[in-house]
Write an enzyme that holds these catalytic residues in place. Structure first.
Site, PDB file in Angstrom:
ATOM      1  N   SER A  33      54.336  44.115  46.786  1.00 34.30           N
ATOM      2  CA  SER A  33      54.792  45.238  45.977  1.00 34.30           C
ATOM      3  C   SER A  33      53.658  45.995  45.297  1.00 34.30           C
ATOM      4  O   SER A  33      52.486  45.660  45.421  1.00 34.30           O
ATOM      5  CB  SER A  33      55.780  44.734  44.918  1.00 34.30           C
ATOM      6  OG  SER A  33      55.149  43.782  44.080  1.00 34.30           O
ATOM      7  N   GLU A  46      45.548  34.395  47.676  1.00 35.59           N
ATOM      8  CA  GLU A  46      46.644  34.163  48.615  1.00 35.59           C
ATOM      9  C   GLU A  46      46.781  35.369  49.524  1.00 35.59           C
ATOM     10  O   GLU A  46      46.190  36.430  49.280  1.00 35.59           O
ATOM     11  CB  GLU A  46      47.962  33.907  47.882  1.00 35.59           C
ATOM     12  CG  GLU A  46      48.419  35.083  47.030  1.00 35.59           C
ATOM     13  CD  GLU A  46      49.645  34.765  46.199  1.00 35.59           C
ATOM     14  OE1 GLU A  46      50.169  33.634  46.316  1.00 35.59           O
ATOM     15  OE2 GLU A  46      50.091  35.647  45.442  1.00 35.59           O
ATOM     16  N   LYS A  48      51.672  28.825  51.511  1.00 32.78           N
ATOM     17  CA  LYS A  48      50.408  28.271  51.007  1.00 32.78           C
ATOM     18  C   LYS A  48      49.884  27.170  51.928  1.00 32.78           C
ATOM     19  O   LYS A  48      48.672  26.990  52.069  1.00 32.78           O
ATOM     20  CB  LYS A  48      50.601  27.725  49.590  1.00 32.78           C
ATOM     21  CG  LYS A  48      51.164  28.722  48.587  1.00 32.78           C
ATOM     22  CD  LYS A  48      50.278  29.920  48.414  1.00 32.78           C
ATOM     23  CE  LYS A  48      50.822  30.876  47.352  1.00 32.78           C
ATOM     24  NZ  LYS A  48      52.089  31.535  47.766  1.00 32.78           N
ATOM     25  N   GLU A  59      56.504  32.353  46.423  1.00 31.17           N
ATOM     26  CA  GLU A  59      55.972  33.680  46.143  1.00 31.17           C
ATOM     27  C   GLU A  59      56.550  34.155  44.815  1.00 31.17           C
ATOM     28  O   GLU A  59      57.561  33.656  44.346  1.00 31.17           O
ATOM     29  CB  GLU A  59      56.367  34.659  47.258  1.00 31.17           C
ATOM     30  CG  GLU A  59      55.902  34.262  48.645  1.00 31.17           C
ATOM     31  CD  GLU A  59      54.399  34.180  48.764  1.00 31.17           C
ATOM     32  OE1 GLU A  59      53.696  34.928  48.056  1.00 31.17           O
ATOM     33  OE2 GLU A  59      53.916  33.355  49.571  1.00 31.17           O
ATOM     34  N   GLY A  60      55.905  35.156  44.232  1.00 30.64           N
ATOM     35  CA  GLY A  60      56.470  35.805  43.067  1.00 30.64           C
ATOM     36  C   GLY A  60      55.892  35.378  41.740  1.00 30.64           C
ATOM     37  O   GLY A  60      56.234  35.936  40.702  1.00 30.64           O
ATOM     38  N   ASN A  98      49.874  37.643  51.180  1.00 27.33           N
ATOM     39  CA  ASN A  98      51.301  37.932  51.057  1.00 27.33           C
ATOM     40  C   ASN A  98      51.821  38.592  52.326  1.00 27.33           C
ATOM     41  O   ASN A  98      51.310  39.642  52.731  1.00 27.33           O
ATOM     42  CB  ASN A  98      51.542  38.867  49.872  1.00 27.33           C
ATOM     43  CG  ASN A  98      51.046  38.295  48.559  1.00 27.33           C
ATOM     44  OD1 ASN A  98      51.737  37.529  47.906  1.00 27.33           O
ATOM     45  ND2 ASN A  98      49.824  38.658  48.178  1.00 27.33           N
ATOM     46  N   ARG A 134      49.464  42.037  51.857  1.00 28.59           N
ATOM     47  CA  ARG A 134      48.500  42.222  50.764  1.00 28.59           C
ATOM     48  C   ARG A 134      47.700  40.943  50.600  1.00 28.59           C
ATOM     49  O   ARG A 134      48.262  39.868  50.381  1.00 28.59           O
ATOM     50  CB  ARG A 134      49.194  42.561  49.450  1.00 28.59           C
ATOM     51  CG  ARG A 134      48.237  43.165  48.410  1.00 28.59           C
ATOM     52  CD  ARG A 134      48.897  43.396  47.067  1.00 28.59           C
ATOM     53  NE  ARG A 134      49.223  42.132  46.419  1.00 28.59           N
ATOM     54  CZ  ARG A 134      50.397  41.866  45.851  1.00 28.59           C
ATOM     55  NH1 ARG A 134      51.362  42.771  45.842  1.00 28.59           N
ATOM     56  NH2 ARG A 134      50.626  40.686  45.304  1.00 28.59           N
ATOM     57  N   ARG A 180      45.395  44.462  39.494  1.00 34.93           N
ATOM     58  CA  ARG A 180      46.209  44.004  38.367  1.00 34.93           C
ATOM     59  C   ARG A 180      45.303  43.286  37.372  1.00 34.93           C
ATOM     60  O   ARG A 180      44.530  42.408  37.762  1.00 34.93           O
ATOM     61  CB  ARG A 180      47.310  43.066  38.846  1.00 34.93           C
ATOM     62  CG  ARG A 180      48.438  43.758  39.591  1.00 34.93           C
ATOM     63  CD  ARG A 180      49.353  42.761  40.267  1.00 34.93           C
ATOM     64  NE  ARG A 180      48.645  42.030  41.311  1.00 34.93           N
ATOM     65  CZ  ARG A 180      49.151  41.024  41.999  1.00 34.93           C
ATOM     66  NH1 ARG A 180      50.385  40.614  41.759  1.00 34.93           N
ATOM     67  NH2 ARG A 180      48.450  40.420  42.933  1.00 34.93           N
ATOM     68  N   LYS A 234      49.601  24.177  43.930  1.00 35.27           N
ATOM     69  CA  LYS A 234      50.447  25.296  44.341  1.00 35.27           C
ATOM     70  C   LYS A 234      51.594  24.832  45.240  1.00 35.27           C
ATOM     71  O   LYS A 234      51.368  24.180  46.263  1.00 35.27           O
ATOM     72  CB  LYS A 234      49.621  26.336  45.108  1.00 35.27           C
ATOM     73  CG  LYS A 234      48.633  27.102  44.246  1.00 35.27           C
ATOM     74  CD  LYS A 234      48.018  28.240  45.042  1.00 35.27           C
ATOM     75  CE  LYS A 234      47.236  29.189  44.163  1.00 35.27           C
ATOM     76  NZ  LYS A 234      46.773  30.388  44.895  1.00 35.27           N
TER      77      LYS A 234
END
Length: 522
Positions: free
Chosen positions: A155, A148, A327, A405-406, A150, A129, A497, A401
């Protein structure tokens, strides 16, 4: 590419009665269609669910930029597949200072290096993603900039599909949202979006390439997962549309269950519920875990990860592909000629665009670069020294950064200088010759989303909305199967989102972000 689109005043006015009716329709639709999360405190097995955080109306998004983001995904798929296959590049970037100052990335890189000469499965599967924000450059208009990329546990594909379906239902059920806006009355403004179908099809491609019709797909999941329905929809889609069974296990369960046949290297899982039956062979390992240090509370979890990695099963992702999503990789790609080498170099393998020079063009390279914003190393190179000066003298323009992740890990704006001071204080105790702590980070120019856009956001489990100034992040899913003669490279749908502008971080499960869908505007 930028556009001169003026985003409409949003949201259009609703009467109190119309608003209440939309709350009722959206909540019942979400609960009846599995657009849900587990409550924060839920029993096992679960006895209740709440609607996922959602937007009452879709959010306006420039049509041209949406189409651009979708069209770029095969290029990004190819790029990260080629990065993953370049061990020398991964060793140089991730095996350098990052692995020495970042314990998690160091464990991942050293673990992969220790077993990579013994790997028996050349095929690798990525469910990717690529995330973007709209950027208002004032002079050049609105563009998209990548946040970024992924490569692990990307998800919300299933719930994103449900969000788009819900907004289409609300429009149909209320005469185009009570005809409050011409944008909401035009069906062509609601894009087709089927990430659930496409991501499941990607996992099925891996299963087919493995070549055993009796094998299963393994989902490696976290304990106490609240986003279980997003995963379960993939499981149901695999079984109902592809006749592929799924087995779910945590790392702790796999540490006692997982077996590898010493001759074939097949990954075998006996059933705890029917131990008399033969163990099931695993074709694909799909990680919805393993991306954060808390997933590895002890050395046992790392040992299990290495065991799975050395099996014949196709990994989604492999340890190398997970490293590629760091990253630091994103930052190094922005350096001169690095992107050109990966996309235009005649020594690069076929990952969906043919092999070598001529399969891609300089125009493709330029299109990707247009989605990037300023990225800097935090080392002691000349560019790194410049980054340190920018971070301490103009921190309001940047985000620091780490390799995580997350969400919830970044350092923003005015907090950067004091955080760098804390890292420098820790460096006073480092062994001579070790890199500085700051070298485990990158500095990124802040993306500036357009101001003035609002929407009605509904927190999961509540029967009311709040009107918020918003920022929306567009994710584009991709599927990539590579490393052998069988190659898949596809776009797989999108995710939007939306969160209140006051929050730097996201997080759907904790109620900061809502799962939304785009309303395309010209």
């Amino acid at each position: 590419m930028s556009v001169s689109t003026t985003l409409p005043d949003w949201p259009p006015s609703l009467t109190p009665e119309q608003h209440s009716h939309l709350i009722l329709l959206s909540s019942t639709y979400a609960l009846t269609h599995g657009f849900t999360l587990l409550p924060p405190s839920s029993s096992q097995p679960p006895t209740s669910a709440i609607a996922a955080p959602l937007s009452l109306l879709p959010t306006p998004f420039p049509r041209g930029l949406y189409d651009l983001a979708v069209s770029l995904q095969p290029l990004y798929n190819a790029l990260y597949a080629r990065i993953t296959l370049d061990w020398d590049f991964l060793d140089r970037v991730m095996g350098g200072s990052v692995s020495k100052v970042d314990t998690f990335q160091g464990e991942l890189w050293r673990g992969w290096k220790s077993i990579r000469e013994d790997l028996v499965q050349p095929l690798q599967l990525g469910l990717f993603r690529s995330d973007y924000l709209l950027h208002d450059g004032e002079k050049e208009g609105i563009s998209i900039k990548q946040v970024e990329f992924n490569t692990i546990a990307a998800s919300f594909g299933a719930l994103s599909q449900r969000a788009g379906e819900m907004h289409k239902y609300l429009s149909k059920a209320t005469n185009g949202y009570f005809s409050i806006s011409p944008h909401l009355s035009n069906p062509s403004n609601f894009p087709a979006n089927e990430p659930l179908k496409n991501l499941a099809a990607g996992l099925a491609e891996g299963w087919k390439a493995y070549g055993n019709k009796d094998a299963v797909i393994l989902f490696v999941v976290q304990d106490g997962e609240r986003n279980v329905f997003d995963q379960k929809w993939l499981e149901f889609e695999l079984l109902e549309s592809h006749s592929i069974p799924v087995i779910r296990h945590t790392f702790s369960e796999l540490s006692t269950l997982a077996q590898i046949d010493p001759t074939t290297k097949n990954l075998l899982l006996p059933s705890p519920l029917q131990p008399s039956l033969p163990a099931r062979e695993v074709s694909v390992i799909y990680y919805r875990s393993a991306y954060t240090p808390t997933d590895y509370p002890s050395s046992a979890e790392w040992s299990t990860r290495l065991l799975l990695e050395t099996s014949k099963a196709i990994k989604c992702p492999s340890m190398a592909l997970q490293l590629s999503g760091a990253k630091k990789i994103q930052q190094v790609l922005s350096e001169p000629e690095v992107l050109e080498d990966f996309l235009l170099g005649d020594h690069r393998p076929d990952v969906g665009f043919g092999k070598g020079a001529g399969s891609l063009t300089q125009e493709d390279v330029d299109r990707l670069r247009l989605t990037w914003i300023g990225l800097y190393p935090m080392d002691n190179s000349e560019l790194g020294k410049k980054a340190y000066t920018l971070a301490t003298s103009q921190p309001e323009k940047y985000v620091l950064k780490p390799q995580r992740e997350g969400g919830g890990n970044n350092i923003y704006r005015e907090n950067i200088p004091s955080y760098l001071e804390e890292l420098a204080e820790e460096d006073k105790h480092k062994i001579e010759g070790e890199p500085e702590k700051k070298e485990g980070y990158i500095l990124m120019e802040l993306i500036e989303p357009p101001k003035g856009l609002r929407n009605l956001l509904v927190k999961g489990g509540e029967n009311k909305s709040r009107l918020a100034d918003i920022v929306s992040e567009l994710g584009v899913y991709g599927v990539s199967l590579f490393g052998g003669k069988q190659v898949v490279n596809q776009t797989a749908g999108t995710l939007l989102r939306t969160k209140g502008r006051e929050s730097d971080e996201g997080g759907v499960a904790i109620g900061i972000s809502s799962i939304d869908s785009p309303l395309l505007v010209d």
